[in-house]
Design a protein around this motif. Structure first.
Motif, PDB file in Angstrom:
ATOM      1  N   UNK A 119       0.803  -1.224   0.000  1.00 19.58           N
ATOM      2  CA  UNK A 119       0.000   0.000   0.000  1.00 19.58           C
ATOM      3  C   UNK A 119       0.831   1.266   0.000  1.00 19.58           C
ATOM      4  N   UNK A 120       2.134   1.134   0.028  1.00 19.25           N
ATOM      5  CA  UNK A 120       3.021   2.302   0.124  1.00 19.25           C
ATOM      6  C   UNK A 120       3.267   2.878  -1.256  1.00 19.25           C
ATOM      7  N   UNK A 121       3.100   4.182  -1.385  1.00 19.49           N
ATOM      8  CA  UNK A 121       3.301   4.850  -2.673  1.00 19.49           C
ATOM      9  C   UNK A 121       4.730   5.283  -2.881  1.00 19.49           C
ATOM     10  N   UNK A 122       5.677   4.414  -2.615  1.00 19.12           N
ATOM     11  CA  UNK A 122       7.107   4.689  -2.788  1.00 19.12           C
ATOM     12  C   UNK A 122       7.829   3.353  -2.817  1.00 19.12           C
ATOM     13  N   UNK A 123       9.094   3.393  -3.166  1.00 11.37           N
ATOM     14  CA  UNK A 123       9.880   2.156  -3.154  1.00 11.37           C
ATOM     15  C   UNK A 123       9.884   1.572  -1.746  1.00 11.37           C
ATOM     16  N   UNK A 124       9.547   0.297  -1.569  1.00 10.49           N
ATOM     17  CA  UNK A 124       9.468  -0.292  -0.226  1.00 10.49           C
ATOM     18  C   UNK A 124      10.747  -0.166   0.589  1.00 10.49           C
ATOM     19  N   UNK A 125      11.907  -0.106  -0.102  1.00 12.37           N
ATOM     20  CA  UNK A 125      13.175   0.000   0.622  1.00 12.37           C
ATOM     21  C   UNK A 125      13.730   1.419   0.599  1.00 12.37           C
ATOM     22  N   UNK A 140       5.877  -3.408   8.000  1.00  8.87           N
ATOM     23  CA  UNK A 140       4.842  -2.403   8.209  1.00  8.87           C
ATOM     24  C   UNK A 140       5.497  -1.025   8.199  1.00  8.87           C
ATOM     25  N   UNK A 141       4.754  -0.042   7.668  1.00 10.72           N
ATOM     26  CA  UNK A 141       5.247   1.325   7.533  1.00 10.72           C
ATOM     27  C   UNK A 141       4.371   2.243   8.382  1.00 10.72           C
ATOM     28  N   UNK A 142       4.903   2.795   9.485  1.00 12.54           N
ATOM     29  CA  UNK A 142       4.083   3.661  10.346  1.00 12.54           C
ATOM     30  C   UNK A 142       3.356   4.731   9.545  1.00 12.54           C
TER      31      UNK A 142
END
Length: 212
Positions: A119-125, A140-142
């Protein structure tokens, strides 16, 4: 560092160690510890210890086990002293047959609202994003890192995360954002939008520069 020393080191930092390992590494850890329990001669003990040390190399640089192994004396000893006490090993193995033991500090950080990697709108790393490994849900991304109602990272959060070296120490970066900050008068994550970006950045620069 004897086998007993190594097992004691793991025991002292067990929740943090399991929390830093991927599921497949956790399975390998189970097999390695079992081989150490089953070892009946010094050569088998040494082989199991070598496997264990190789496995632990995946831990982050700042992990207490990594630091201790880096600073400690390399595994050595006579054949008569290289058999580990199996009691603490069996205790560690018992925990591996169930869920990882809870680390209260990390559990608090994982309880904060977050997004899944998909669901993150950026590179996961992206090094400007904090990603925390959940023992059951994966990375998980706060949520505070993103613009409200979107999955786009906030620029000020990305800048500060880089200053905090979130790519290397995501737990430390998350703790800064989600913990109380006396200089700012609250948790930085809760002050986004109400405190000027420059003030948040200045607060973390004071922290980073003060550590050097």
């Amino acid at each position: 560092m004897t086998p007993d020393d190594l097992v004691a080191l793991l025991r002292d930092h067990w929740p943090q160690t399991l929390g830093a390992l991927a599921p497949d590494s956790r399975e390998e850890l189970t097999a390695v510890l079992q081989s150490l329990v089953d070892a009946t001669d010094p050569q088998a003990v040494q082989a199991a210890v070598r496997r264990l040390r190789r496995l632990l190399r995946v831990l982050p640089d700042e992990h207490p086990v990594t630091l201790a192994l880096r600073d400690g004396v390399r595994f050595a000893g006579t054949a008569e002293t290289q058999v580990a006490d199996r009691t603490p090993l069996l205790a560690l193995l018992a925990t591996l047959h169930g869920p990882p033991p809870a680390d209260p500090a990390r559990a608090r950080l994982l309880a904060a609202p977050s997004l899944a990697a998909a669901d993150v709108g950026a590179a996961p790393d992206d090094p400007g994003l904090i990603r925390l490994r959940h023992p059951e849900l994966g990375y998980r991304y706060p949520l505070f890192q993103f613009q409200a109602g979107t999955a786009r990272p906030l620029p000020v959060v990305s800048r500060i995360n880089r200053l905090l070296m979130a790519g290397r120490d995501p737990w430390g970066a998350a703790s800064w954002w989600l913990g109380g900050n006396r200089w700012l008068g609250g948790a930085p994550a809760e002050l986004l939008g109400s405190v000027p970006d420059e003030e948040l950045t200045r607060a973390v620069r004071e922290l980073v520069e003060g550590d050097h």
